[in-house]
Design an enzyme around this catalytic site. Structure first.
Site, PDB file in Angstrom:
ATOM      1  N   GLU A 177       0.882  -1.181   0.000  1.00 57.50           N
ATOM      2  CA  GLU A 177       0.000   0.000   0.000  1.00 57.50           C
ATOM      3  C   GLU A 177       0.910   1.217   0.000  1.00 57.50           C
ATOM      4  O   GLU A 177       1.545   1.522   1.012  1.00 57.50           O
ATOM      5  CB  GLU A 177      -0.889   0.000   1.249  1.00 57.50           C
ATOM      6  CG  GLU A 177      -1.868  -1.160   1.326  1.00 57.50           C
ATOM      7  CD  GLU A 177      -3.031  -1.030   0.374  1.00 57.50           C
ATOM      8  OE1 GLU A 177      -3.287   0.087  -0.118  1.00 57.50           O
ATOM      9  OE2 GLU A 177      -3.672  -2.049   0.099  1.00 57.50           O
ATOM     10  N   CYS A 214      -2.573   9.070   2.982  1.00 61.14           N
ATOM     11  CA  CYS A 214      -2.229   8.591   1.635  1.00 61.14           C
ATOM     12  C   CYS A 214      -3.342   8.906   0.647  1.00 61.14           C
ATOM     13  O   CYS A 214      -3.087   9.119  -0.525  1.00 61.14           O
ATOM     14  CB  CYS A 214      -1.932   7.098   1.671  1.00 61.14           C
ATOM     15  SG  CYS A 214      -3.209   6.130   2.466  1.00 61.14           S
TER      16      CYS A 214
HETATM   17  P1  NDP Z   1       8.492   4.908   4.465  1.00 59.65           P
HETATM   18  O1  NDP Z   1       8.419   4.146   3.208  1.00 59.65           O
HETATM   19  O2  NDP Z   1       9.629   5.828   4.678  1.00 59.65           O
HETATM   20  O3  NDP Z   1       8.509   3.918   5.725  1.00 59.65           O
HETATM   21  C1  NDP Z   1       7.488   2.955   5.956  1.00 59.65           C
HETATM   22  C2  NDP Z   1       8.028   1.876   6.889  1.00 59.65           C
HETATM   23  O4  NDP Z   1       9.063   1.135   6.239  1.00 59.65           O
HETATM   24  C3  NDP Z   1       8.642   2.426   8.174  1.00 59.65           C
HETATM   25  O5  NDP Z   1       8.348   1.553   9.240  1.00 59.65           O
HETATM   26  C4  NDP Z   1      10.117   2.402   7.846  1.00 59.65           C
HETATM   27  O6  NDP Z   1      10.927   2.372   8.996  1.00 59.65           O
HETATM   28  C5  NDP Z   1      10.221   1.094   7.063  1.00 59.65           C
HETATM   29  N1  NDP Z   1      11.394   0.979   6.201  1.00 59.65           N
HETATM   30  C6  NDP Z   1      12.179   1.963   5.697  1.00 59.65           C
HETATM   31  N2  NDP Z   1      13.155   1.426   4.906  1.00 59.65           N
HETATM   32  C7  NDP Z   1      12.966   0.080   4.912  1.00 59.65           C
HETATM   33  C8  NDP Z   1      13.621  -1.023   4.270  1.00 59.65           C
HETATM   34  N3  NDP Z   1      14.670  -0.847   3.464  1.00 59.65           N
HETATM   35  N4  NDP Z   1      13.154  -2.271   4.485  1.00 59.65           N
HETATM   36  C9  NDP Z   1      12.080  -2.461   5.286  1.00 59.65           C
HETATM   37  N5  NDP Z   1      11.420  -1.472   5.924  1.00 59.65           N
HETATM   38  C10 NDP Z   1      11.849  -0.207   5.736  1.00 59.65           C
HETATM   39  O7  NDP Z   1       7.098   5.668   4.582  1.00 59.65           O
HETATM   40  P2  NDP Z   1       6.647   6.727   5.657  1.00 59.65           P
HETATM   41  O8  NDP Z   1       6.723   6.132   7.025  1.00 59.65           O
HETATM   42  O9  NDP Z   1       7.391   7.993   5.383  1.00 59.65           O
HETATM   43  O10 NDP Z   1       5.093   6.905   5.323  1.00 59.65           O
HETATM   44  C11 NDP Z   1       4.618   7.818   4.397  1.00 59.65           C
HETATM   45  C12 NDP Z   1       4.297   7.141   3.084  1.00 59.65           C
HETATM   46  O11 NDP Z   1       3.387   6.095   3.304  1.00 59.65           O
HETATM   47  C13 NDP Z   1       3.629   8.059   2.092  1.00 59.65           C
HETATM   48  O12 NDP Z   1       4.193   7.861   0.822  1.00 59.65           O
HETATM   49  C14 NDP Z   1       2.187   7.598   2.077  1.00 59.65           C
HETATM   50  O13 NDP Z   1       1.500   7.874   0.891  1.00 59.65           O
HETATM   51  C15 NDP Z   1       2.343   6.134   2.317  1.00 59.65           C
HETATM   52  N6  NDP Z   1       1.098   5.571   2.850  1.00 59.65           N
HETATM   53  C16 NDP Z   1       0.338   4.759   2.049  1.00 59.65           C
HETATM   54  C17 NDP Z   1      -0.880   4.269   2.514  1.00 59.65           C
HETATM   55  C18 NDP Z   1      -1.755   3.374   1.676  1.00 59.65           C
HETATM   56  O14 NDP Z   1      -2.676   2.783   2.216  1.00 59.65           O
HETATM   57  N7  NDP Z   1      -1.507   3.245   0.395  1.00 59.65           N
HETATM   58  C19 NDP Z   1      -1.358   4.624   3.847  1.00 59.65           C
HETATM   59  C20 NDP Z   1      -0.468   5.465   4.584  1.00 59.65           C
HETATM   60  C21 NDP Z   1       0.718   5.920   4.092  1.00 59.65           C
HETATM   61  P3  NDP Z   1      11.449   3.758   9.605  1.00 59.65           P
HETATM   62  O15 NDP Z   1      10.254   4.633   9.824  1.00 59.65           O
HETATM   63  O16 NDP Z   1      12.062   3.332  10.876  1.00 59.65           O
HETATM   64  O17 NDP Z   1      12.401   4.327   8.578  1.00 59.65           O
END
Ligand code: NDP
Length: 512
Positions: free
Chosen positions: A247, A281
């Site tokens: 997502e 999102c």
């Molecule tokens: P990120 O992609 O930066 O992070 C999401 C999660 O992935 C966090 O827990 C992060 O950890 C973890 N992560 C980061 N790098 C890695 C990796 N290499 N391998 C595995 N896990 C990893 O997103 P954001 O937290 O900044 O969230 C915002 C984004 O989420 C926006 O683009 C938004 O549109 C999207 N979103 C989509 C939704 C949907 O339903 N389609 C709903 C809500 C949000 P850490 O935070 O510790 O870096």
């Protein structure tokens, strides 16, 4: 808060701690440990060890725990809402509507619907070769699910997917965002109080590396976050052919047709552009308005946006828009606004980040006009409290511009002619489109939600939202049969020709 003390004192990694801040004040409110690969492997072993007993409880046994948790959520409303607010900086109402109340509904929904969604399905067939045989499609939990979530909705988007995964009979390891790890720990505490056996759900705190380590250990990854990280996760999961559901980000358009109820469209544009500080999102990220009502729409949006109260989150009704959650996101919002201004856009409301003398992560609710697709604010995910509005000649131009995006998460169309609105909706390349509404399709847990194009793959909610956590197994049972069948070895020309004739007779009588 109990979580703060517990995690700080019990961590074996005093040197590797995340200082969790209240983004509205900049205050450190808790510390959580950074878990490494060995710890994730140990958690995975634990999760796998307890999963069979959890699955053996059956739908009814698991539903009992989830229903108790639904009651726990209502009894602990204030605690859950406050912990969400403390780590996100959002307004009380935002935490109540889109985190707490979603969670309350979801625990009950999956308790009730897991069984009907995953019950054995009898399948009938038209194939003469298998007529009379029993055909069944069944769903078996995959085993250990990894859920990786973002920071914008700690209950809904991070914890939310754990609920169907657990209801299906899996054990789960949740890796919440490093920015918002506290809510998940409070909800885990609730589930344990409600009788969920230890180890069935575990929360793995840490940075991106912790998430990457999790991908190596589990039978399926449910990821919600940015498109960039989603690609990395899919690439890593490909090494072990681990299934993923993604997502991802969006750049959701709103189309306002000339015959729209302008008041409603303007109110919803402001509401769902600024809701949760625009960090949703499926928030309204860009607006296309037909020329005849453009001036009226902009005037109403401007008036409404100017009246918004932004400030420190407190009790119900004290503010409308809180702070932003993730410090680098404020930089992105500022960059998009500055880029738009440099290319000729006008700022009608807001346009600035919080003053240097104010701690925390702030950006003013902002309305931009005279925008176009050369500007980042119209093409890249802003994920902040901005509303860029563009004038279009007609519906065709609006549809073309709405689809001019690598993303396809959600969209909205406004018209008093609902048939016309729906016809436009059907031409938008997005996983979900609302007519005369926006965003609230997410609350219909029966309705699948998932992104098109670079916004993801797979869906949450509805049948697909739980079946993705299961192995689909087809069973064919032959009950009454001959010892041998005519098409079997040794092949005989007479039988082969006869079969061909029969197949031609059955399927070859239509027109070309
Ligand atoms: P990120 O992609 O930066 O992070 C999401 C999660 O992935 C966090 O827990 C992060 O950890 C973890 N992560 C980061 N790098 C890695 C990796 N290499 N391998 C595995 N896990 C990893 O997103 P954001 O937290 O900044 O969230 C915002 C984004 O989420 C926006 O683009 C938004 O549109 C999207 N979103 C989509 C939704 C949907 O339903 N389609 C709903 C809500 C949000 P850490 O935070 O510790 O870096």
């Amino acid at each position: 808060m109990a979580v703060t003390e517990q995690t700080t004192e019990s961590s074996a990694h005093e040197s590797e701690q995340i200082a969790v801040e209240n983004p509205a004040t900049g205050e450190v409110i808790a510390h959580v440990p950074v878990l490494g690969g060995d710890e994730i492997a140990a958690m995975a072993a634990r999760g796998r060890a307890v999963q069979p007993a959890w699955n053996a409880l059956g739908f009814e046994g698991r539903a009992r725990v989830l229903k108790r948790m639904q009651k726990w959520m209502t009894d602990n409303a204030e605690r859950v809402i406050r912990v969400v607010m403390s780590e996100t900086g959002k307004a009380y109402e935002d935490a109540q509507l889109a985190d707490w109340s979603y969670g309350v509904a979801a625990f009950g929904f999956w308790a009730k619907n897991a069984e009907p969604y995953l019950a054995d399905e009898k399948v009938s067939t038209a194939s003469p070769f298998v007529k009379g045989k029993k055909l069944v499609l069944r769903y078996e939990p995959l085993g250990l699910i990894g859920v990786i979530g973002p920071w914008n909705y700690p209950v809904t988007n991070s914890f939310g997917d754990c609920i169907p995964a657990l209801a299906a009979g899996n054990s789960v390891i949740l890796k919440p965002s490093e920015i918002t790890p506290l809510t998940s720990q409070v909800l885990l505490e609730g589930l344990l109080e409600c009788g969920m056996p230890e180890g069935v759900l575990q929360v793995a705190t840490g940075y991106g590396e912790t998430g990457a380590a999790l991908v190596e250990q589990v039978d399926m990854i449910m990821f919600t976050g940015s498109t960039a990280t989603g690609k990395k996760i899919m690439a890593k999961a490909a090494e072990t052919l681990t299934p993923v559901s993604l997502e991802l980000g969006g750049k959701d358009p709103m189309i306002v047709l000339a015959d729209a109820d302008v008041d409603r469209a303007a109110n919803l544009a402001v509401m769902y552009g600024m809701f949760n500080g625009g960090q949703t999102c499926i928030s309204v990220e860009r607006v296309y308005v037909e020329e005849p009502i453009y001036d009226e729409f902009v005037a109403k949006v401007t008036e409404k946006a100017r009246s918004l109260r932004q400030g420190l989150p407190g009790d119900a009704g004290t503010i409308d828009v809180g702070s932003m959650t993730f410090p680098p996101q404020v930089d992105i919002v500022e960059r998009h606004v500055e880029d738009a201004k440099a290319k000729g856009a006008r700022v009608l409301v807001g346009g600035h980040r919080g003053g240097a003398d104010r701690p925390g992560n702030w950006f003013e609710p902002t309305v931009l006009v005279d925008v176009d697709h050369t500007m980042e604010c119209m093409t890249e995910e802003t994920f902040g409290p901005t509303l860029p509005i563009m004038k279009v000649a007609d519906a065709e131009e609006a549809i073309r511009l709405a689809n001019d995006s690598p993303y396809g998460l959600a969209a909205s169309v406004f018209s008093k002619d609902v048939a016309k609105g729906e016809a436009v909706a059907r031409r938008i390349q997005a996983g979900a489109v609302c007519v005369n509404d926006a965003l609230i399709n997410y609350l219909a847990l029966e309705l699948p939600m998932g992104g098109a194009k670079a916004s993801g793959m797979g869906t949450r909610h509805g049948k697909g939202g739980i079946r993705k956590f299961c192995q689909h197994q087809s069973i064919l049972v032959t009950r009454f049969a001959l010892k041998d069948e005519p098409q079997m070895y040794p092949y005989k020309p007479k039988i082969t020709k006869g079969l061909q004739k029969a197949i031609k007779f059955m399927y070859g009588r239509g027109k070309r």
